[in-house]
Structure formats: structure tokens, C-alpha cells
Design a protein around this motif. Structure first.
Motif, mmCIF file in Angstrom:
data_model
loop_
_atom_site.group_PDB
_atom_site.id
_atom_site.type_symbol
_atom_site.label_atom_id
_atom_site.label_comp_id
_atom_site.label_asym_id
_atom_site.label_seq_id
_atom_site.Cartn_x
_atom_site.Cartn_y
_atom_site.Cartn_z
ATOM 1 N N ASP A 191 0.834 -1.208 0.000
ATOM 2 C CA ASP A 191 0.000 0.000 0.000
ATOM 3 C C ASP A 191 0.868 1.258 0.000
ATOM 4 O O ASP A 191 0.535 2.253 -0.654
ATOM 5 C CB ASP A 191 -0.925 0.006 1.216
ATOM 6 N N LEU A 192 1.968 1.208 0.740
ATOM 7 C CA LEU A 192 2.887 2.341 0.755
ATOM 8 C C LEU A 192 3.492 2.559 -0.629
ATOM 9 O O LEU A 192 3.578 3.698 -1.114
ATOM 10 C CB LEU A 192 3.993 2.100 1.782
ATOM 11 N N ALA A 193 3.878 1.467 -1.291
ATOM 12 C CA ALA A 193 4.427 1.587 -2.649
ATOM 13 C C ALA A 193 3.373 2.110 -3.618
ATOM 14 O O ALA A 193 3.671 2.921 -4.505
ATOM 15 C CB ALA A 193 4.948 0.230 -3.124
ATOM 16 N N ALA A 194 2.126 1.660 -3.440
ATOM 17 C CA ALA A 194 1.045 2.140 -4.308
ATOM 18 C C ALA A 194 0.783 3.618 -4.079
ATOM 19 O O ALA A 194 0.531 4.378 -5.027
ATOM 20 C CB ALA A 194 -0.225 1.325 -4.058
ATOM 21 N N ALA A 195 0.828 4.057 -2.829
ATOM 22 C CA ALA A 195 0.625 5.473 -2.528
ATOM 23 C C ALA A 195 1.746 6.321 -3.120
ATOM 24 O O ALA A 195 1.505 7.422 -3.641
ATOM 25 C CB ALA A 195 0.546 5.681 -1.013
ATOM 26 N N ARG A 196 2.970 5.798 -3.070
ATOM 27 C CA ARG A 196 4.102 6.529 -3.651
ATOM 28 C C ARG A 196 3.944 6.656 -5.165
ATOM 29 O O ARG A 196 4.126 7.730 -5.738
ATOM 30 C CB ARG A 196 5.399 5.813 -3.306
ATOM 31 N N LEU A 197 3.576 5.546 -5.809
ATOM 32 C CA LEU A 197 3.388 5.558 -7.258
ATOM 33 C C LEU A 197 2.247 6.484 -7.654
ATOM 34 O O LEU A 197 2.341 7.222 -8.641
ATOM 35 C CB LEU A 197 3.119 4.139 -7.753
ATOM 36 N N SER A 198 1.166 6.471 -6.883
ATOM 37 C CA SER A 198 0.029 7.337 -7.185
ATOM 38 C C SER A 198 0.408 8.804 -7.053
ATOM 39 O O SER A 198 0.049 9.626 -7.909
ATOM 40 C CB SER A 198 -1.130 7.006 -6.244
ATOM 41 N N ALA A 199 1.135 9.151 -5.993
ATOM 42 C CA ALA A 199 1.549 10.544 -5.811
ATOM 43 C C ALA A 199 2.484 10.985 -6.939
ATOM 44 O O ALA A 199 2.377 12.114 -7.443
ATOM 45 C CB ALA A 199 2.230 10.717 -4.451
ATOM 46 N N GLN A 200 3.383 10.104 -7.342
ATOM 47 C CA GLN A 200 4.291 10.443 -8.445
ATOM 48 C C GLN A 200 3.522 10.655 -9.748
ATOM 49 O O GLN A 200 3.802 11.599 -10.503
ATOM 50 C CB GLN A 200 5.326 9.334 -8.612
ATOM 51 N N ALA A 201 2.552 9.772 -10.016
ATOM 52 C CA ALA A 201 1.762 9.914 -11.243
ATOM 53 C C ALA A 201 0.907 11.181 -11.204
ATOM 54 O O ALA A 201 0.755 11.869 -12.227
ATOM 55 C CB ALA A 201 0.874 8.683 -11.432
ATOM 56 N N GLN A 202 0.358 11.505 -10.049
ATOM 57 C CA GLN A 202 -0.423 12.740 -9.931
ATOM 58 C C GLN A 202 0.452 13.966 -10.193
ATOM 59 O O GLN A 202 0.022 14.913 -10.865
ATOM 60 C CB GLN A 202 -1.046 12.835 -8.533
ATOM 61 N N LEU A 203 1.674 13.937 -9.660
ATOM 62 C CA LEU A 203 2.569 15.067 -9.883
ATOM 63 C C LEU A 203 2.943 15.170 -11.359
ATOM 64 O O LEU A 203 2.932 16.272 -11.938
ATOM 65 C CB LEU A 203 3.823 14.923 -9.032
ATOM 66 N N ALA A 204 3.271 14.036 -11.987
ATOM 67 C CA ALA A 204 3.625 14.062 -13.407
ATOM 68 C C ALA A 204 2.458 14.567 -14.247
ATOM 69 O O ALA A 204 2.647 15.342 -15.192
ATOM 70 C CB ALA A 204 4.048 12.664 -13.866
ATOM 71 N N THR A 205 1.239 14.151 -13.904
ATOM 72 C CA THR A 205 0.063 14.599 -14.634
ATOM 73 C C THR A 205 -0.137 16.098 -14.486
ATOM 74 O O THR A 205 -0.374 16.816 -15.476
ATOM 75 C CB THR A 205 -1.185 13.850 -14.130
ATOM 76 N N ALA A 206 -0.045 16.598 -13.251
ATOM 77 C CA ALA A 206 -0.214 18.030 -13.020
ATOM 78 C C ALA A 206 0.887 18.830 -13.717
ATOM 79 O O ALA A 206 0.635 19.913 -14.256
ATOM 80 C CB ALA A 206 -0.216 18.320 -11.516
ATOM 81 N N TYR A 207 2.107 18.279 -13.713
ATOM 82 C CA TYR A 207 3.220 18.981 -14.345
ATOM 83 C C TYR A 207 3.027 19.086 -15.852
ATOM 84 O O TYR A 207 3.269 20.128 -16.460
ATOM 85 C CB TYR A 207 4.534 18.271 -14.023
ATOM 86 N N VAL A 208 2.588 17.976 -16.475
ATOM 87 C CA VAL A 208 2.338 18.000 -17.920
ATOM 88 C C VAL A 208 1.257 19.018 -18.250
ATOM 89 O O VAL A 208 1.390 19.824 -19.185
ATOM 90 C CB VAL A 208 1.950 16.599 -18.425
ATOM 91 N N ARG A 209 0.186 19.007 -17.502
ATOM 92 C CA ARG A 209 -0.900 19.962 -17.753
ATOM 93 C C ARG A 209 -0.433 21.406 -17.535
ATOM 94 O O ARG A 209 -0.848 22.321 -18.257
ATOM 95 C CB ARG A 209 -2.086 19.647 -16.835
ATOM 96 N N PHE A 210 0.433 21.582 -16.546
ATOM 97 C CA PHE A 210 0.967 22.920 -16.268
ATOM 98 C C PHE A 210 1.804 23.415 -17.444
ATOM 99 O O PHE A 210 1.658 24.561 -17.901
ATOM 100 C CB PHE A 210 1.795 22.867 -14.989
ATOM 101 N N ARG A 211 2.688 22.553 -17.949
ATOM 102 C CA ARG A 211 3.536 22.953 -19.075
ATOM 103 C C ARG A 211 2.718 23.114 -20.359
ATOM 104 O O ARG A 211 3.025 23.983 -21.189
ATOM 105 C CB ARG A 211 4.641 21.924 -19.285
ATOM 106 N N VAL A 212 1.684 22.325 -20.535
ATOM 107 C CA VAL A 212 0.815 22.506 -21.691
ATOM 108 C C VAL A 212 0.094 23.842 -21.596
ATOM 109 O O VAL A 212 -0.116 24.528 -22.618
ATOM 110 C CB VAL A 212 -0.188 21.338 -21.802
ATOM 111 N N ALA A 213 -0.266 24.248 -20.384
ATOM 112 C CA ALA A 213 -0.873 25.572 -20.205
ATOM 113 C C ALA A 213 0.106 26.668 -20.620
ATOM 114 O O ALA A 213 -0.286 27.674 -21.237
ATOM 115 C CB ALA A 213 -1.315 25.760 -18.757
ATOM 116 N N ASP A 214 1.386 26.480 -20.293
ATOM 117 C CA ASP A 214 2.404 27.446 -20.748
ATOM 118 C C ASP A 214 2.496 27.466 -22.263
ATOM 119 O O ASP A 214 2.626 28.534 -22.882
ATOM 120 C CB ASP A 214 3.771 27.086 -20.140
ATOM 121 N N GLU A 215 2.447 26.275 -22.881
ATOM 122 C CA GLU A 215 2.488 26.211 -24.341
ATOM 123 C C GLU A 215 1.257 26.871 -24.965
ATOM 124 O O GLU A 215 1.353 27.574 -25.978
ATOM 125 C CB GLU A 215 2.576 24.753 -24.790
#
Length: 494
Positions: A191-215
Motif C-alpha cells: 500500500d505504501l508503494a502504491a501510494a508513492r506511485l500514485s503521488a508520483q503519477a499525480q505530480l507528473a500529470t499536473a506537471y504536464v498539464r501545467f507545461r501545456v498551459a504554458d504552451e
């Protein structure tokens, strides 16, 4: 005397040997990992799995034995080659509060596992005390049995004792409890590994959307600059009488409308930035990222074989460990049908002089055993066993559903990658053609052979196609993030 001691030692040894043999048994079913649906290849990876064809063996339902593990996920986000994203991911590992909560839950499970294992050992206790006893008043009084001397002088009495008790694990209740808690500990680690993976994926998703907003912001700014040039052309042509005032108003409306879109884009950008702040454990007011172009390329992600998914996905590992925990609970419930045995012993002594406390010949010892058995409970134990069997069956179904959902997520993102790549190629052609149409239309308007409405149509179409191309690029990047998450955080070397 020696013969009596020898006989007692023999009887004690025989009893302990019998208890040891009994302790080797554990009631309840031994855990056997249920099968899971594993196909030879992914459907959307370009190879048709055998499992989707007619079963080669009569009665074969496509379910196979599987051994879920928990392979450690690597820094999968490095496939995007973005140093800013790398730095943010390191902060997630350290400061994300959801991960801290999951880590605390893991430590709780570890404590419960240690607590269950301690039941294998006996409980030892020690006690000691001192009492000062004296008579109230004077005269001849009978003080026999009060601890007071016949002269009435107060007397101090010291006492000390040792005690021990042990409940031998005759029926395996403690062993099953340890199995249950160990499985829960392993599930908590997953569960700890799943929570870590989920948080990383959420950050990557938000980051991509953020940079697309810049584009998108840069795209709208370029469009506004082009529209202002068209507005200037319309004004100049109106000044010499070759264009109407309506052309000027139409061009100016186009500029202001696009500026409005640019302003509205700031809301989305701010929200993505705030989401990243929370994911790295920081207040949004103290977090900011400077605008930058979207440099990440869409990576090629080979999915591997489906059986490897069972080793990569932490949620599958957690579901499998929950089955093991539920299976052990059946044994704990069945052990209630057997009697509880507790062995105990004690040694006590008392003296009026402290140095003699451990030397006095009046020490008392006691050794005993207690057996307790419930004779009638109205069906409580039967119901508990049935409950635990039903919980196990539920965990099997949940495990298999988790496996099926994992395969679905991988197939979904593989399909998204393949189809979006095709869409991107078509959309890039549309952008190229729209830009050429915009250029030709504007030149013809300058020459006076087309009305401004044609320019407006061409420019609107060009901007729409460019925004669509950017949206497709965003979808491809997000699909890559989701595919990596669905694969359990595949290391960058695949």
C-alpha cells in the motif's frame, strides 16, 4: 528422594514433549495462492493473446497460477528528460503528507506483527514489598497472627515473588495470528508503494498539464500578435477606402476575444501549480514555477509480458497479501473449537530481615496448569468460521478483479498511445495546411480579392487546429504517464 525428583523430571519432560508435538499442528487451511487471469501478450500491443481464442484444453477458462511480487519501481519519470520534474519527484518522496501517512500505517502494521509474535514466549513477572505492622494502644493484647511482636514492638515484613505463565500454541492459533499480521504487514508495504506511485503519477500529470498551459499561453500570444497585424492591415485599408469599418471591428473583436481566452487560461495554470504544491508538501502560497516550454517528448514504452505486471503492480501485491491474511483468519477462528491451556508457576517468600529474604527455607512454590473450553456458545464459533471463509472468498474475488482492472488499464493506455499517435500525424498535417491557408488568405485580402471574413475564418481554423494539436500532444504525454503507472512504475531502462 533422588528417585522422586527423577520421576518428576521424567514426567515434566514427557509433558513438554507432548506439548511440543501438539504445537507442531496448526488448525485451518494452509494458504495456496489462487490463480489469476494471465494472457501471453497484450491485445493492444499488436499481438492477439491466445486467451482470446478458443481454449486449447476443454474447461480451460484462461486463469493461470501466478506469483505476485513487488518489484521496486525505478525513477520512471526520467523518460521525459525534464530536470524540473526530476527535482519535484524527489520532494514528493520526502515531503508528501499522504506518503507520510502511509508510512505511519506501515509502522503500525509492523508493531502489530511484532506484538503477535511475542505471544510465542512466556510471561515472567516479579513482585516485592515491605510492610510495617504495629499495634495501636498499650497493655496486654493478643497480637498473634498480626505480625506484631508480643511486646508490642512494630515488625517489618519483607516479601518477594516470581511468577511465570505460558500458553503453548497447541492448535496453531498464535502461528495463524502471526501469519495474518505478517501478511498484513506485507500488504501495508505494498500500500505504501502504491501510494508513492500514485503521488508520483499525480505530480507528473499536473506537471504536464501545467507545461501545456504554458504552451497554450505562448500559442495564444502568437495568435494575438498575428491578429493585431491583421487589424493593422484592416485599418490601413479602411483609411484608403478599400475596406469597410466592419472589417476593422471584426478584426478588433478577434483580438479581444483571443485576449480573453489568454486571461482565462491563467485559472487553469494556477490550479495545476497549486496541485503540485500540495503534492510536494508545500503551501500553494510558497510554491511557484516559472513559465517554460514543454520540452518532454512522448516516450516509447514497451509493456513487456502480462505476467510481469503481477510483479510490478503494488496494488496486486497488496490484494494477494490480503488473501493470505484472510486465510490465516480462518485458522484463528477454527482454533476456538479447541481448549485453551495455560501453564503457570510461582515462587514466593517472606522474611522479617531483608538479607534472609532469599535464604529463608520457608519459600513457597507452585506449579499448575489450567484448561478452559467453551461447551456451548449458541453457534458463535460456527458463525465466526463461516464469516472468515466468506471473507477469504471475497478477498479472492477482489484480488482477481484487481488483476483484471490492471490489465484493462494497461490495454486502455496502449490503445490510447497507438491511436493518439495516428491522430497526432493527421493533426500535424491539418496544422500545416491551416497555416498555409491562413497565409494565402491574408495575402489575397491585402490584394483586395477576398473579404476580411475569409481571413477571419482561416485564422480561426488555424488557431483551432494548433490548439487541437497541442491537446493531442498533452493526451499522448498523459497516456504515457498513465501507462507507466499502470505498469507499476517501470524503470527507465525497461
Amino acid at each position: 528422594m533422588t528417585t522422586i525428583i527423577g520421576r518428576r523430571a521424567h514426567l515434566l519432560g514427557t509433558a513438554l514433549g507432548t506439548l511440543t508435538l501438539l504445537s507442531a499442528c496448526a488448525v485451518g487451511p494452509d494458504y495456496e495462492r489462487p490463480s489469476a487471469a494471465v494472457t501471453p501478450a497484450y491485445k493492444e500491443a499488436g499481438v492477439t493473446p491466445v486467451a482470446f481464442a478458443a481454449p486449447p484444453v476443454p474447461g480451460d477458462d484462461g486463469w493461470r497460477p501466478a506469483a505476485p511480487g513487488q518489484a521496486e519501481a525505478g525513477p520512471w519519470w526520467t523518460v521525459f528528460n525534464d530536470p524540473v520534474l526530476d527535482g519535484l519527484m524527489r520532494r514528493v518522496e520526502v515531503d508528501n503528507q499522504s506518503l507520510k501517512a502511509a508510512e505511519a500505517a506501515y509502522r503500525q502494521a509492523k508493531a502489530l506483527s511484532d506484538q503477535a509474535r511475542s505471544a510465542f514466549f512466556p510471561i515472567l513477572s516479579a513482585s516485592g514489598g515491605a510492610d510495617r505492622v504495629g499495634a495501636v494502644g498499650s497493655g496486654n493484647r493478643n497480637v498473634s497472627g498480626t505480625g506484631v511482636s508480643r511486646s508490642g514492638t512494630p515488625v517489618t515484613t519483607y516479601d518477594a515473588g516470581l511468577g511465570a505463565s505460558w500458553a503453548p500454541d497447541l492448535w496453531g492459533r498464535i502461528r495463524r495470528s502471526v501469519e495474518s499480521n505478517d501478511a498484513n504487514l506485507q500488504a501495508s508495504a505494498a500500500d505504501l508503494a502504491a501510494a508513492r506511485l500514485s503521488a508520483q503519477a499525480q505530480l507528473a500529470t499536473a506537471y504536464v498539464r501545467f507545461r501545456v498551459a504554458d504552451e497554450r499561453k505562448a500559442l495564444l500570444e502568437r495568435a494575438i500578435a498575428a491578429y493585431r497585424q491583421s487589424l493593422e492591415i484592416a485599418r490601413n485599408r479602411h483609411a484608403v477606402g478599400t475596406a469597410t469599418l466592419a472589417d476593422v471591428f471584426t478584426a478588433e473583436t478577434q483580438v479581444r476575444s483571443t485576449e480573453s481566452q489568454l486571461v482565462a487560461l491563467g485559472v487553469q495554470r494556477a490550479q495545476f501549480e497549486h496541485a503540485m504544491a500540495v503534492l510536494v508538501g508545500q503551501a500553494p502560497a510558497a510554491f511557484a514555477l516559472a513559465p517554460a516550454p514543454l520540452t518532454a517528448a512522448v516516450p516509447a514504452i514497451p509493456p513487456g509480458v502480462p505476467s510481469a505486471l503481477l510483479e510490478r503492480r503494488p496494488d496486486i501485491a497488496a490484494a494477494e497479501r490480503q488473501m493470505a491474511q484472510a486465510n490465516a483468519q480462518i485458522g484463528i477462528a477454527e482454533s476456538a473449537w479447541y481448549p485453551d491451556v495455560v501453564l503457570s508457576g510461582s515462587l514466593t517468600n517472606s522474611a522479617t530481615i531483608l538479607p534472609r529474604l532469599l535464604q529463608a527455607p520457608t519459600a513457597l512454590w507452585a506449579v499448575g496448569a489450567q484448561v478452559a473450553q467453551t461447551l456451548f456458545d449458541g453457534g458463535t464459533r460456527t458463525a465466526e468460521v463461516e464469516l472468515r471463509r466468506a471473507v477469504f472468498d471475497q478477498s479472492v474475488a477482489q484480488y482477481r478483479q484487481t488483476v483484471l482492472t490492471a490489465f484493462q488499464e494497461v490495454e486502455d493506455q496502449l490503445a490510447a498511445q497507438r491511436i493518439l499517435a495516428q491522430q497526432a500525424a493527421v493533426q500535424d498535417d491539418a496544422v500545416r495546411l491551416a497555416r498555409e491557408a491562413e497565409r494565402l488568405t491574408l495575402n489575397q485580402y491585402r490584394a483586395g480579392t477576398l473579404p476580411y471574413s475569409s481571413v477571419l475564418t482561416a485564422q480561426t481554423a488555424a488557431l483551432s487546429d494548433e490548439e487541437s494539436a497541442l491537446s493531442v500532444r498533452q493526451s499522448r504525454l498523459l497516456a504515457a504517464v498513465l501507462l507507466l503507472q499502470a505498469l507499476g512504475g517501470t524503470p527507465p531502462n525497461f
